[in-house]
Design a protein around this motif. Structure first.
Motif, short mmCIF file in Angstrom:
data_model
loop_
_atom_site.label_atom_id
_atom_site.label_comp_id
_atom_site.label_asym_id
_atom_site.label_seq_id
_atom_site.Cartn_x
_atom_site.Cartn_y
_atom_site.Cartn_z
N ILE A 340 -10.57 -51.99 -4.50
CA ILE A 340 -11.59 -52.76 -5.19
C ILE A 340 -12.84 -51.89 -5.32
N SER A 341 -13.40 -51.84 -6.51
CA SER A 341 -14.62 -51.07 -6.76
C SER A 341 -15.66 -51.99 -7.36
N GLY A 342 -16.87 -51.95 -6.79
CA GLY A 342 -17.97 -52.77 -7.29
C GLY A 342 -19.18 -51.93 -7.65
N ASP A 343 -19.90 -52.34 -8.69
CA ASP A 343 -21.12 -51.63 -9.09
C ASP A 343 -22.11 -52.62 -9.67
N ASN A 344 -23.23 -52.09 -10.18
CA ASN A 344 -24.29 -52.88 -10.81
C ASN A 344 -24.97 -53.84 -9.83
N VAL A 345 -24.87 -53.57 -8.53
CA VAL A 345 -25.47 -54.44 -7.52
C VAL A 345 -26.99 -54.27 -7.53
N GLN A 346 -27.70 -55.38 -7.51
CA GLN A 346 -29.16 -55.31 -7.46
C GLN A 346 -29.60 -54.90 -6.06
N VAL A 347 -30.22 -53.74 -5.98
CA VAL A 347 -30.76 -53.22 -4.72
C VAL A 347 -32.21 -52.85 -4.98
N GLY A 348 -33.13 -53.62 -4.43
CA GLY A 348 -34.54 -53.39 -4.74
C GLY A 348 -34.82 -53.74 -6.18
N ALA A 349 -35.43 -52.80 -6.90
CA ALA A 349 -35.83 -53.05 -8.29
C ALA A 349 -34.80 -52.56 -9.29
N SER A 350 -33.67 -52.01 -8.82
CA SER A 350 -32.68 -51.46 -9.74
C SER A 350 -31.31 -52.09 -9.50
N ASN A 351 -30.37 -51.78 -10.38
CA ASN A 351 -28.99 -52.23 -10.24
C ASN A 351 -28.07 -51.04 -9.97
N GLY A 352 -28.49 -50.22 -9.01
CA GLY A 352 -27.74 -49.01 -8.72
C GLY A 352 -26.79 -49.12 -7.55
N GLY A 353 -26.61 -50.31 -6.98
CA GLY A 353 -25.74 -50.45 -5.83
C GLY A 353 -24.27 -50.32 -6.19
N LYS A 354 -23.53 -49.55 -5.38
CA LYS A 354 -22.10 -49.35 -5.58
C LYS A 354 -21.38 -49.46 -4.24
N GLU A 355 -20.14 -49.95 -4.28
CA GLU A 355 -19.32 -50.03 -3.08
C GLU A 355 -17.85 -50.06 -3.49
N TRP A 356 -17.00 -49.65 -2.55
CA TRP A 356 -15.56 -49.79 -2.78
C TRP A 356 -14.86 -50.07 -1.46
N GLU A 357 -13.67 -50.67 -1.57
CA GLU A 357 -12.87 -50.98 -0.38
C GLU A 357 -11.40 -50.76 -0.69
N ARG A 358 -10.70 -50.19 0.27
CA ARG A 358 -9.26 -49.98 0.16
C ARG A 358 -8.57 -50.66 1.34
N ASN A 359 -7.56 -51.48 1.08
CA ASN A 359 -6.82 -52.20 2.12
C ASN A 359 -5.34 -51.86 2.06
N THR A 360 -4.73 -51.82 3.24
CA THR A 360 -3.28 -51.66 3.35
C THR A 360 -2.76 -52.57 4.45
N ASP A 361 -1.74 -53.37 4.15
CA ASP A 361 -1.08 -54.24 5.13
C ASP A 361 0.40 -53.91 5.18
N ILE A 362 0.92 -53.76 6.39
CA ILE A 362 2.35 -53.63 6.59
C ILE A 362 2.74 -54.64 7.67
N GLY A 363 3.69 -55.52 7.36
CA GLY A 363 4.08 -56.55 8.31
C GLY A 363 5.58 -56.72 8.39
N TYR A 364 6.04 -57.12 9.58
CA TYR A 364 7.46 -57.41 9.75
C TYR A 364 7.62 -58.59 10.70
N VAL A 365 8.47 -59.53 10.31
CA VAL A 365 8.82 -60.67 11.15
C VAL A 365 10.31 -60.60 11.45
N PHE A 366 10.65 -60.52 12.74
CA PHE A 366 12.06 -60.44 13.13
C PHE A 366 12.78 -61.72 12.70
N GLN A 367 13.94 -61.55 12.09
CA GLN A 367 14.66 -62.67 11.50
C GLN A 367 15.73 -63.26 12.41
N GLU A 368 16.15 -62.52 13.41
CA GLU A 368 17.22 -63.01 14.28
C GLU A 368 17.18 -62.29 15.62
#
Length: 405
Positions: A340-368
């Motif tokens: 996810i990438s975000g921009d145009n965030v209002q920071v002070g008097a400008s809209n120069g705020g930027k941020e990004w996030e990367r997620n990874t999930d690995i899951g396993y549920v034993f079936q028997e």
């Protein structure tokens, strides 16, 4: 139900003299869940603390009665929770797994109990007491060792085909790592309130198309209208295309402060066999960030592991990929990654705020076998921002659920 289980159900019913009829007991159920949770968050920006790192063990006992016989049925539910610290070194507290001890560390153990009375008439239910539920207008969080709960009343009406009506009132919130109910506040907005009223409906227009409209008001702070539209298009065997559209309009309630926010979100997901590829867009408009009850979960397409991408004027994009290994003959194994990438965030008097996030999930549920129902999940996140925290985070969660009856 065995004699032992019947006795336990009778004990659950003891608080309702004269109401322990057959349906109340025979329709009751109980389960226990164990959660072993390791949390590590490294702070990467200059001048920040080193890390938050804790390891804890949780126990959840859920007891749900049936309803007494008759036109109006009565019942009671209970949720008992215990949390124990396994490790939390000097200066590494604050993960949200355990309550603070008042000296910069975490408590060794904590417990909490939620009791809920319930009434059923036809296909409608009213629950009063401890509540844990999800809706577009307010949702309880369950991303730490023990779940968050609300205190209040929840009405669910399903008397008309394809229509679900939900509403209620909340007066307190109990955070994941807290043993006490507290007043509510608005995320990034502030203030305190002891009254949140909400109501709304979801209608299935066709088997593939559902529309919803919801309203919520945190007294003296904000009020919010939320519209949703979702559609699932079947494209043939093993193929589908899902559209998820959301729009919210929020403004002030009372004289706490002026609030102006409009939030639009869209998520499109194409599924083929075990694969799912998604793309999302979210946009904030107005003079304020998106308001919601602090510590709860906002209903936003770009609300992810750490961030919600709901700052003033923020625009954010998401790409996501999921794979269910059941398609390869390995049921219980799942994988997810997103950016996810975000921009145009209002920071002070400008809209120069930027941020990004990367997620990874690995899951396993034993079936028997001897480990059946044992789940193992690794959650990883990386966050970078020019106006907030830079984070690297890992969560390792072992969970085991067992139905007692």
């Amino acid at each position: 139900m065995t004699p032992t289980h019947r006795m336990a159900a009778l004990l659950l019913a003891s608080g309702l003299p004269g109401l322990a009829h057959a349906d109340f007991i025979d329709d009751s159920k109980a389960s226990v869940e164990l959660r072993n949770f390791y949390f590590n968050r490294d702070f990467r920006q200059e001048g920040a603390r080193d890390k938050a790192e804790e390891w804890a063990q949780g126990f959840l006992l859920r007891l749900e009665s049936g309803y007494t016989e008759g036109t109006v049925g009565f019942g009671v539910d209970a949720l008992g929770m215990l949390g124990f610290k396994l490790d939390s070194g000097d200066g590494t507290a604050g993960s949200g797994l355990l309550p603070a001890d008042g000296s910069g560390g975490s408590q060794d153990e904590y417990s909490k109990l939620g009791l809920t009375g319930k009434v059923k008439v036809s296909n409608s239910t009213l629950k009063v007491g401890a509540l844990h539920f999800r809706s577009p207008i307010v949702s309880a969080n369950d991303s730490r060792l023990l779940p968050q709960t609300f205190q209040g009343a929840l009405l669910n009406v399903q008397e008309i085909d394809n229509l679900i009506v939900q509403g209620g009132q909340i007066n307190r919130i109990k955070a994941n790592s807290s043993t006490d109910y507290t007043k509510m506040s608005a995320n990034r907005i502030g203030g305190t309130s002891d009254d949140f009223v909400f109501g709304g409906a979801d209608y299935k227009i066709t088997p593939a198309l559902t529309a919803g409209l919801h309203y919520g008001k945190l007294e003296d702070i904000y009020q919010q209208y939320y519209g949703t539209l979702s559609h699932l298009l079947q494209l043939g065997e093993g193929q589908s295309f899902k559209t998820d559209l959301r729009y919210a309009s929020s403004r002030e309630d009372g004289n706490f402060r002026d609030i102006d926010n409009r939030a639009f979100g869209a998520m499109f997901t194409y599924s083929l066999g075990g694969h799912a590829v998604g793309a999302g867009y979210q946009r904030m408009s107005g003079d304020d960030p998106f308001p919601y009850i602090a510590s709860s979960d906002p209903f936003l397409v770009n609300f992810v592991q750490i961030n919600d991408f709901a700052n003033i004027d923020e625009r954010s994009w998401q790409v996501r990929y999921d794979y269910n290994f059941a398609a390869m003959g390995i049921p219980g194994l799942t994988f997810m990654t997103r950016y996810i990438s975000g921009d145009n965030v209002q920071v002070g008097a400008s809209n120069g705020g930027k941020e990004w996030e990367r997620n990874t999930d690995i899951g396993y549920v034993f079936q028997e076998g001897a480990l059946k129902n044992l789940g193992v999940k690794w959650r990883n996140a990386t966050v970078r921002s020019n106006f907030g925290n830079d984070l690297d985070e890992n969560r390792l969660i072992l969970s085991y659920s067992l139905a007692l009856w």
